[in-house]
Motif scaffolding. Structure first.
Motif, PDB file in Angstrom:
ATOM      1  N   HIS A  73       0.829  -1.191   0.000  1.00  0.00           N
ATOM      2  CA  HIS A  73       0.000   0.000   0.000  1.00  0.00           C
ATOM      3  C   HIS A  73       0.871   1.251   0.000  1.00  0.00           C
ATOM      4  CE1 HIS A  73      -3.841  -2.103   0.758  1.00  0.00           C
ATOM      5  NE2 HIS A  73      -3.022  -3.013   1.274  1.00  0.00           N
ATOM      6  N   ILE A  74       0.635   2.137  -0.942  1.00  0.00           N
ATOM      7  CA  ILE A  74       1.429   3.365  -1.057  1.00  0.00           C
ATOM      8  C   ILE A  74       0.494   4.572  -0.994  1.00  0.00           C
ATOM      9  CG2 ILE A  74       2.954   4.719  -2.555  1.00  0.00           C
ATOM     10  CD1 ILE A  74       3.940   2.080  -3.747  1.00  0.00           C
ATOM     11  N   TRP A  75       0.791   5.507  -0.125  1.00  0.00           N
ATOM     12  CA  TRP A  75       0.035   6.752  -0.003  1.00  0.00           C
ATOM     13  C   TRP A  75       0.674   7.787  -0.934  1.00  0.00           C
ATOM     14  CZ3 TRP A  75      -4.445   8.413   1.665  1.00  0.00           C
ATOM     15  CH2 TRP A  75      -4.631   9.766   1.968  1.00  0.00           C
ATOM     16  N   ARG A  76       0.042   8.020  -2.071  1.00  0.00           N
ATOM     17  CA  ARG A  76       0.654   8.838  -3.112  1.00  0.00           C
ATOM     18  C   ARG A  76       0.820  10.304  -2.719  1.00  0.00           C
ATOM     19  NH1 ARG A  76       0.974   6.629  -8.158  1.00  0.00           N
ATOM     20  NH2 ARG A  76      -0.009   4.591  -8.445  1.00  0.00           N
ATOM     21  N   LEU A  77       0.081  10.765  -1.698  1.00  0.00           N
ATOM     22  CA  LEU A  77       0.123  12.184  -1.336  1.00  0.00           C
ATOM     23  C   LEU A  77       1.293  12.524  -0.426  1.00  0.00           C
ATOM     24  CD1 LEU A  77      -3.697  12.708  -0.762  1.00  0.00           C
ATOM     25  CD2 LEU A  77      -2.344  13.231  -2.792  1.00  0.00           C
ATOM     26  N   ASN A  78       2.131  11.524  -0.158  1.00  0.00           N
ATOM     27  CA  ASN A  78       3.305  11.763   0.671  1.00  0.00           C
ATOM     28  C   ASN A  78       4.508  11.156  -0.041  1.00  0.00           C
ATOM     29  OD1 ASN A  78       5.110  12.185   2.718  1.00  0.00           O
ATOM     30  ND2 ASN A  78       3.700  11.518   4.333  1.00  0.00           N
ATOM     31  N   SER A  79       5.610  11.887  -0.121  1.00  0.00           N
ATOM     32  CA  SER A  79       6.778  11.404  -0.861  1.00  0.00           C
ATOM     33  C   SER A  79       7.326  10.109  -0.275  1.00  0.00           C
ATOM     34  CB  SER A  79       7.876  12.472  -0.877  1.00  0.00           C
ATOM     35  OG  SER A  79       8.238  12.817   0.452  1.00  0.00           O
ATOM     36  N   SER A  80       7.090   9.900   1.027  1.00  0.00           N
ATOM     37  CA  SER A  80       7.576   8.668   1.655  1.00  0.00           C
ATOM     38  C   SER A  80       6.709   7.463   1.295  1.00  0.00           C
ATOM     39  CB  SER A  80       7.601   8.838   3.180  1.00  0.00           C
ATOM     40  OG  SER A  80       6.266   8.912   3.680  1.00  0.00           O
ATOM     41  N   GLY A  81       5.519   7.728   0.781  1.00  0.00           N
ATOM     42  CA  GLY A  81       4.599   6.645   0.473  1.00  0.00           C
ATOM     43  C   GLY A  81       3.764   6.207   1.652  1.00  0.00           C
ATOM     44  N   HIS A  82       4.017   6.815   2.809  1.00  0.00           N
ATOM     45  CA  HIS A  82       3.264   6.462   4.018  1.00  0.00           C
ATOM     46  C   HIS A  82       2.202   7.519   4.314  1.00  0.00           C
ATOM     47  CE1 HIS A  82       6.035   3.226   4.753  1.00  0.00           C
ATOM     48  NE2 HIS A  82       7.067   4.071   4.734  1.00  0.00           N
ATOM     49  N   TYR A  83       1.083   7.074   4.848  1.00  0.00           N
ATOM     50  CA  TYR A  83       0.003   8.002   5.176  1.00  0.00           C
ATOM     51  C   TYR A  83       0.388   8.895   6.353  1.00  0.00           C
ATOM     52  CZ  TYR A  83      -4.288   9.795   7.183  1.00  0.00           C
ATOM     53  OH  TYR A  83      -5.246  10.635   7.699  1.00  0.00           O
ATOM     54  N   SER A  84      -0.009  10.169   6.261  1.00  0.00           N
ATOM     55  CA  SER A  84       0.084  11.057   7.417  1.00  0.00           C
ATOM     56  C   SER A  84      -1.125  11.981   7.374  1.00  0.00           C
ATOM     57  CB  SER A  84       1.378  11.877   7.385  1.00  0.00           C
ATOM     58  OG  SER A  84       1.326  12.850   6.375  1.00  0.00           O
ATOM     59  N   ALA A  85      -1.616  12.352   8.548  1.00  0.00           N
ATOM     60  CA  ALA A  85      -2.787  13.231   8.599  1.00  0.00           C
ATOM     61  C   ALA A  85      -2.479  14.564   7.943  1.00  0.00           C
ATOM     62  CB  ALA A  85      -3.206  13.431  10.062  1.00  0.00           C
ATOM     63  N   TRP A  86      -1.218  15.025   8.084  1.00  0.00           N
ATOM     64  CA  TRP A  86      -0.836  16.311   7.504  1.00  0.00           C
ATOM     65  C   TRP A  86      -0.946  16.275   5.979  1.00  0.00           C
ATOM     66  CZ3 TRP A  86      -0.591  21.195   8.283  1.00  0.00           C
ATOM     67  CH2 TRP A  86       0.154  22.019   7.438  1.00  0.00           C
ATOM     68  N   SER A  87      -0.429  15.200   5.355  1.00  0.00           N
ATOM     69  CA  SER A  87      -0.485  15.130   3.887  1.00  0.00           C
ATOM     70  C   SER A  87      -1.928  15.055   3.406  1.00  0.00           C
ATOM     71  CB  SER A  87       0.311  13.926   3.386  1.00  0.00           C
ATOM     72  OG  SER A  87      -0.266  12.716   3.855  1.00  0.00           O
ATOM     73  N   ALA A  88      -2.791  14.377   4.178  1.00  0.00           N
ATOM     74  CA  ALA A  88      -4.208  14.309   3.803  1.00  0.00           C
ATOM     75  C   ALA A  88      -4.844  15.685   3.917  1.00  0.00           C
ATOM     76  CB  ALA A  88      -4.944  13.313   4.701  1.00  0.00           C
ATOM     77  N   TYR A  89      -4.491  16.423   4.969  1.00  0.00           N
ATOM     78  CA  TYR A  89      -5.028  17.770   5.148  1.00  0.00           C
ATOM     79  C   TYR A  89      -4.549  18.695   4.034  1.00  0.00           C
ATOM     80  CZ  TYR A  89      -5.949  22.282   7.378  1.00  0.00           C
ATOM     81  OH  TYR A  89      -6.385  23.544   7.647  1.00  0.00           O
ATOM     82  N   GLU A  90      -3.266  18.599   3.681  1.00  0.00           N
ATOM     83  CA  GLU A  90      -2.716  19.420   2.611  1.00  0.00           C
ATOM     84  C   GLU A  90      -3.418  19.141   1.286  1.00  0.00           C
ATOM     85  OE1 GLU A  90       0.764  21.485   2.415  1.00  0.00           O
ATOM     86  OE2 GLU A  90      -0.731  22.058   3.906  1.00  0.00           O
ATOM     87  N   ALA A  91      -3.785  17.875   1.077  1.00  0.00           N
ATOM     88  CA  ALA A  91      -4.422  17.495  -0.176  1.00  0.00           C
ATOM     89  C   ALA A  91      -5.771  18.187  -0.362  1.00  0.00           C
ATOM     90  CB  ALA A  91      -4.609  15.974  -0.226  1.00  0.00           C
ATOM     91  N   LEU A  92      -6.411  18.548   0.751  1.00  0.00           N
ATOM     92  CA  LEU A  92      -7.697  19.233   0.661  1.00  0.00           C
ATOM     93  C   LEU A  92      -7.577  20.572  -0.053  1.00  0.00           C
ATOM     94  CD1 LEU A  92      -9.085  18.599   4.265  1.00  0.00           C
ATOM     95  CD2 LEU A  92      -9.764  17.447   2.154  1.00  0.00           C
ATOM     96  N   PHE A  93      -6.370  21.144  -0.051  1.00  0.00           N
ATOM     97  CA  PHE A  93      -6.182  22.475  -0.621  1.00  0.00           C
ATOM     98  C   PHE A  93      -5.552  22.435  -2.010  1.00  0.00           C
ATOM     99  CE2 PHE A  93      -6.147  22.857   3.988  1.00  0.00           C
ATOM    100  CZ  PHE A  93      -7.133  23.823   4.173  1.00  0.00           C
ATOM    101  N   GLN A  94      -5.353  21.242  -2.567  1.00  0.00           N
ATOM    102  CA  GLN A  94      -4.794  21.147  -3.912  1.00  0.00           C
ATOM    103  C   GLN A  94      -5.755  21.792  -4.899  1.00  0.00           C
ATOM    104  OE1 GLN A  94      -3.813  17.113  -4.878  1.00  0.00           O
ATOM    105  NE2 GLN A  94      -2.057  17.048  -3.495  1.00  0.00           N
ATOM    106  N   GLY A  95      -5.223  22.678  -5.718  1.00  0.00           N
ATOM    107  CA  GLY A  95      -6.056  23.357  -6.713  1.00  0.00           C
ATOM    108  C   GLY A  95      -6.787  24.559  -6.166  1.00  0.00           C
ATOM    109  N   SER A  96      -6.684  24.821  -4.863  1.00  0.00           N
ATOM    110  CA  SER A  96      -7.376  25.974  -4.300  1.00  0.00           C
ATOM    111  C   SER A  96      -6.611  27.253  -4.640  1.00  0.00           C
ATOM    112  CB  SER A  96      -7.501  25.832  -2.789  1.00  0.00           C
ATOM    113  OG  SER A  96      -6.232  25.828  -2.180  1.00  0.00           O
ATOM    114  N   ILE A  97      -7.318  28.357  -4.580  1.00  0.00           N
ATOM    115  CA  ILE A  97      -6.720  29.654  -4.906  1.00  0.00           C
ATOM    116  C   ILE A  97      -6.439  30.400  -3.616  1.00  0.00           C
ATOM    117  CG2 ILE A  97      -7.096  31.862  -6.068  1.00  0.00           C
ATOM    118  CD1 ILE A  97      -8.985  30.352  -7.978  1.00  0.00           C
TER     119      ILE A  97
END
Ligand SMILES: [Zn+2]
Length: 229
Positions: A73-97
């Motif tokens: 299992h690889i978490w694509r939103l983190n360069s390490s491939g591991h899940y983190s709450a921070w990377s999930a939170y950051e993903a919420l703002f992808q594409g935002s202005i």
């Protein structure tokens, strides 16, 4: 594209609207075997659905499962491939202005109700004539002050000749008359950013506070934007 045996993950897409959720229980391996996932498709085949289907078909056709190889299992939103709450939170703002004037609005001495007015202005959320027109609601054909231009929030606060006079009178009291809008200033946010960059420190904070406070005191604008519509 190599994969593991794909027995530990589930094959889930937005095609499936199965009330008993049976389709959600298919493993990836099960879904890919003999295109089993196609049997789970529910709902109306709109053009968008068909396009999504063809896209997904192309993707899964390239997948090759490797029997006996453990899934990873690889978490694509983190360069390490591991899940983190921070990377999930950051993903919420992808594409935002980024809301550029946030600091100018919220880090001032103005009361919250005035900050809120400017927040609405910055997001172009005031019920000026241009908004009313787009919604086919009754609206004035031109600015009620100058009767020369269309009524927009930028015009009311910056472009209108009455706005020029208003800001000149206000800023003159603080020795900042030179910062009043010029004929080339048609956008409120652009004008505000420009003059805020011309001062610094407490003068800048005071200027930002005045700019936030005064539109609320500019009774006619407040009445146009909030009270009568
Ligand atoms: Zn006007």
């Amino acid at each position: 594209m190599p994969y593991g045996s794909a027995h530990s993950g589930h094959f889930i897409t937005n095609f499936f609207h199965d009330p008993d959720k049976s389709s959600n229980r298919r493993t990836v391996a099960d879904a890919l075997t003999n295109h089993g996932w196609v049997q789970d498709i529910r709902g109306v085949a709109t053009v968008e659905v068909i396009m999504d289907f063809l896209h997904l078909w192309d993707l899964v056709t390239e997948m090759a499962l490797r029997s006996g190889v453990s899934d990873k299992h690889i978490w694509r939103l983190n360069s390490s491939g591991h899940y983190s709450a921070w990377s999930a939170y950051e993903a919420l703002f992808q594409g935002s202005i980024l809301f550029s004037p946030w600091e100018q609005i919220w880090k001032t001495w103005a009361p919250n109700k005035c900050r809120l007015l400017l927040w609405l202005v910055s997001h172009d959320r005031c019920w000026t004539a241009d908004h009313l027109k787009r919604r086919h609601l009754p609206h004035p054909e031109s600015c009620p002050f100058c009767d020369q231009e269309d009524e927009t929030i930028d015009h009311l606060l910056t472009g209108c000749v009455f706005a020029h006079q208003f800001w000149f009178t206000v800023l003159q009291r603080f020795g900042l008359a030179a910062l009043a809008p010029q004929p080339v200033d048609n956008l409120f946010e652009t004008w505000w950013s420009r003059i805020a960059a011309m001062v610094s420190g407490t003068t800048q904070q005071g200027l930002n506070s005045v700019i936030i406070l005064e539109p609320g005191c500019f009774g006619s604008i407040g009445m146009i934007v909030f009270s009568t519509r």
